[in-house]
Design a protein around this motif. Structure first.
Motif, PDB file in Angstrom:
ATOM      1  N   UNK A 161       0.831  -1.210   0.000  1.00  0.00           N
ATOM      2  CA  UNK A 161       0.000   0.000   0.000  1.00  0.00           C
ATOM      3  C   UNK A 161       0.869   1.265   0.000  1.00  0.00           C
ATOM      4  N   UNK A 162       2.052   1.166   0.616  1.00  0.00           N
ATOM      5  CA  UNK A 162       2.939   2.337   0.639  1.00  0.00           C
ATOM      6  C   UNK A 162       3.462   2.645  -0.760  1.00  0.00           C
ATOM      7  N   UNK A 163       3.729   1.600  -1.549  1.00  0.00           N
ATOM      8  CA  UNK A 163       4.157   1.825  -2.928  1.00  0.00           C
ATOM      9  C   UNK A 163       3.021   2.436  -3.749  1.00  0.00           C
ATOM     10  N   UNK A 164       1.807   1.956  -3.489  1.00  0.00           N
ATOM     11  CA  UNK A 164       0.655   2.503  -4.212  1.00  0.00           C
ATOM     12  C   UNK A 164       0.446   3.971  -3.850  1.00  0.00           C
ATOM     13  N   UNK A 165       0.557   4.280  -2.569  1.00  0.00           N
ATOM     14  CA  UNK A 165       0.385   5.668  -2.144  1.00  0.00           C
ATOM     15  C   UNK A 165       1.508   6.561  -2.681  1.00  0.00           C
ATOM     16  N   UNK A 166       2.710   6.012  -2.750  1.00  0.00           N
ATOM     17  CA  UNK A 166       3.811   6.789  -3.328  1.00  0.00           C
ATOM     18  C   UNK A 166       3.509   7.103  -4.791  1.00  0.00           C
ATOM     19  N   UNK A 167       2.937   6.112  -5.476  1.00  0.00           N
ATOM     20  CA  UNK A 167       2.548   6.336  -6.865  1.00  0.00           C
ATOM     21  C   UNK A 167       1.480   7.424  -6.959  1.00  0.00           C
ATOM     22  N   UNK A 168       0.548   7.403  -6.003  1.00  0.00           N
ATOM     23  CA  UNK A 168      -0.515   8.405  -6.021  1.00  0.00           C
ATOM     24  C   UNK A 168       0.019   9.800  -5.711  1.00  0.00           C
ATOM     25  N   UNK A 169       1.001   9.874  -4.834  1.00  0.00           N
ATOM     26  CA  UNK A 169       1.596  11.175  -4.522  1.00  0.00           C
ATOM     27  C   UNK A 169       2.329  11.733  -5.744  1.00  0.00           C
ATOM     28  N   UNK A 170       2.832  10.831  -6.579  1.00  0.00           N
ATOM     29  CA  UNK A 170       3.539  11.265  -7.784  1.00  0.00           C
ATOM     30  C   UNK A 170       2.577  11.887  -8.803  1.00  0.00           C
ATOM     31  N   UNK A 171       1.303  11.518  -8.750  1.00  0.00           N
ATOM     32  CA  UNK A 171       0.345  12.023  -9.737  1.00  0.00           C
ATOM     33  C   UNK A 171       0.263  13.553  -9.755  1.00  0.00           C
ATOM     34  N   UNK A 172       0.054  14.217  -8.609  1.00  0.00           N
ATOM     35  CA  UNK A 172       0.056  15.684  -8.666  1.00  0.00           C
ATOM     36  C   UNK A 172       1.411  16.258  -9.056  1.00  0.00           C
ATOM     37  N   UNK A 173       2.487  15.525  -8.750  1.00  0.00           N
ATOM     38  CA  UNK A 173       3.812  15.968  -9.186  1.00  0.00           C
ATOM     39  C   UNK A 173       3.896  15.963 -10.715  1.00  0.00           C
ATOM     40  N   UNK A 174       3.321  14.931 -11.340  1.00  0.00           N
ATOM     41  CA  UNK A 174       3.303  14.882 -12.801  1.00  0.00           C
ATOM     42  C   UNK A 174       2.481  16.033 -13.379  1.00  0.00           C
ATOM     43  N   UNK A 175       1.398  16.389 -12.679  1.00  0.00           N
ATOM     44  CA  UNK A 175       0.613  17.550 -13.109  1.00  0.00           C
ATOM     45  C   UNK A 175       1.477  18.805 -13.038  1.00  0.00           C
ATOM     46  N   UNK A 176       2.288  18.914 -11.982  1.00  0.00           N
ATOM     47  CA  UNK A 176       3.189  20.055 -11.857  1.00  0.00           C
ATOM     48  C   UNK A 176       4.232  20.075 -12.975  1.00  0.00           C
ATOM     49  N   UNK A 177       4.712  18.887 -13.355  1.00  0.00           N
ATOM     50  CA  UNK A 177       5.685  18.812 -14.457  1.00  0.00           C
ATOM     51  C   UNK A 177       5.062  19.356 -15.740  1.00  0.00           C
ATOM     52  N   UNK A 178       3.819  18.951 -16.001  1.00  0.00           N
ATOM     53  CA  UNK A 178       3.108  19.461 -17.176  1.00  0.00           C
ATOM     54  C   UNK A 178       2.927  20.974 -17.065  1.00  0.00           C
ATOM     55  N   UNK A 179       2.635  21.416 -15.831  1.00  0.00           N
ATOM     56  CA  UNK A 179       2.478  22.851 -15.577  1.00  0.00           C
ATOM     57  C   UNK A 179       3.754  23.605 -15.922  1.00  0.00           C
ATOM     58  N   UNK A 180       4.897  23.061 -15.492  1.00  0.00           N
ATOM     59  CA  UNK A 180       6.183  23.711 -15.765  1.00  0.00           C
ATOM     60  C   UNK A 180       6.464  23.736 -17.266  1.00  0.00           C
TER      61      UNK A 180
END
Length: 382
Positions: free
Chosen positions: A176-195
């Protein structure tokens, strides 16, 4: 009520309850405090995003500065949270405070921005706000990317050692920690697109719902997470894996403390103990339990297994369990018992794990093994 303020209200109420629940829990104290910090920082970041999108305050760059500090702090807290959960005998070291250096830099940037804004008469220009937001987002993306990678490395390092120290993996895999880490990365990917979109791209309406879901799930799973390590439990390998260095930690089999004669002597003692005391029938058996029972350190038992028996702890214990299960499956006295009952009595706490392990060591399922045994017995009697 508009969607974003409604999400903010829901997150605030549930988040406050989760933070309180985490802080009042007595087990996993360090991990719970860090998780509560992650939730609190997430709430602050989300609030700043809602204010920005809704333009509730004409001078919202002040709040955006607070949100920027929180967003830079979150990935560092996530890494420390992963570290606590995956490090036996975790002790807080002064060097760990360095992980808050990016937050200190964010604070300095925010203060300088506030001072500059205070000197400007009226509202800051849209261009100035856009470029300030863009600069902060770029820094956030870089810091978050580093810590998410470090968290992933730590989880991989932890999982690579599981079979050396646990005889059961179901409760300690931290999937579950790996899954949550993946989920935390999702808004980071949105930020990458934003940049990549430039300073005038605005994707905050996407990140707010994502953040709400992520930190609520993190709080839910965090409350369910039990203590993985016993007090002062030690592993043979140095922990944690270095974030800043690339050297590979030596595997446990290279740690030599016994001569060949002593190694053989302890191997025989261990085999005798296993045959007479049958500790493998305990489904919660760990390396530390076995080492305490025979009067050795965990790394010494690990050496006996690796050098003397050529096996890791997980396979060694489960071979005994499988042999016990095979004996019961062959014995007519246990014919009335179903597969689950035999699995439990043999030291397994999960039927699926029992089936998987049984197939690994025998090449057949428990049901097929029982059927073949009964067929052989019938043929022999005929």
């Amino acid at each position: 009520m508009p969607l974003l303020p409604a999400l903010m209200l829901i997150a605030l109420v549930i988040g406050a309850l989760l933070i309180a629940a985490l802080l009042f829990r007595r087990d996993n104290r360090k991990a719970n405090i860090l998780l509560a910090g992650i939730l609190a920082a997430s709430l602050l970041y989300q609030y700043s995003q809602v204010v920005r999108v809704g333009k509730i305050d004409p001078r919202y760059p002040y709040l955006w500065g607070l949100g920027f500090i929180a967003s830079v702090m979150i990935p560092a807290l996530v890494y420390l949270y992963v570290l606590v959960l995956t490090t036996p005998g975790f002790r807080w070291k002064k060097s760990l405070w360095l992980h808050f250096a990016p937050s200190g830099l964010a604070l300095a940037i925010a203060i300088s921005a506030w001072v500059s804004l205070a000197r400007v008469e009226g509202d800051p220009s849209p261009e100035l706000r856009a470029w300030f937001r863009y600069f902060c987002t770029v820094l956030d993306v870089l810091v978050s990317g580093f810590y998410f990678y470090a968290s992933y490395r730590q989880i991989r390092h932890y999982q690579s050692q599981l079979e050396s120290f646990f005889s059961h993996l179901r409760k300690v895999r931290l999937l579950w920690l790996k899954i949550l880490l993946l989920m935390v990365v999702l808004p980071w990917l949105v930020q990458v697109v934003d940049v990549l979109g430039g300073p005038f791209t605005r994707l905050e309406t996407v990140t707010v719902p994502l953040i709400t879901l992520i930190f609520l799930l993190m709080g839910f799973f965090g409350l369910r997470q039990s203590v993985l390590f016993l007090k002062d439990e030690d592993w043979p390998l140095p922990q944690p894996v270095s974030v800043l260095k690339k050297e590979i930690v030596a595997p446990p089999e290279t740690r030599i403390t016994f001569s060949e004669e002593k190694l053989e002597e302890w191997r025989r003692k261990l085999e005798k103990y296993m045959a007479e005391q049958k500790p493998y029938l305990d489904p919660e058996l760990r390396l530390v339990h076995l080492s305490e029972a025979i009067g050795l350190k965990p790394y010494q038992v690990s050496e006996i297994l690796n050098r003397g028996i050529r096996s890791n702890f997980y396979d060694y214990i489960n071979r005994f369990r499988i042999e016990e299960a095979k004996r019961r499956l062959r014995d007519p006295a246990f014919a009335h018992m179903n597969i689950l009952g035999i699995a439990n009595d043999s030291g397994f706490n999960s039927k699926s794990v029992f089936n998987e392990t049984f197939r690994k060591f025998t090449g057949a399922t428990p049901s097929n093994f029982r059927e073949m045994t009964e067929s052989t017995a019938s043929s022999g009697s005929a």
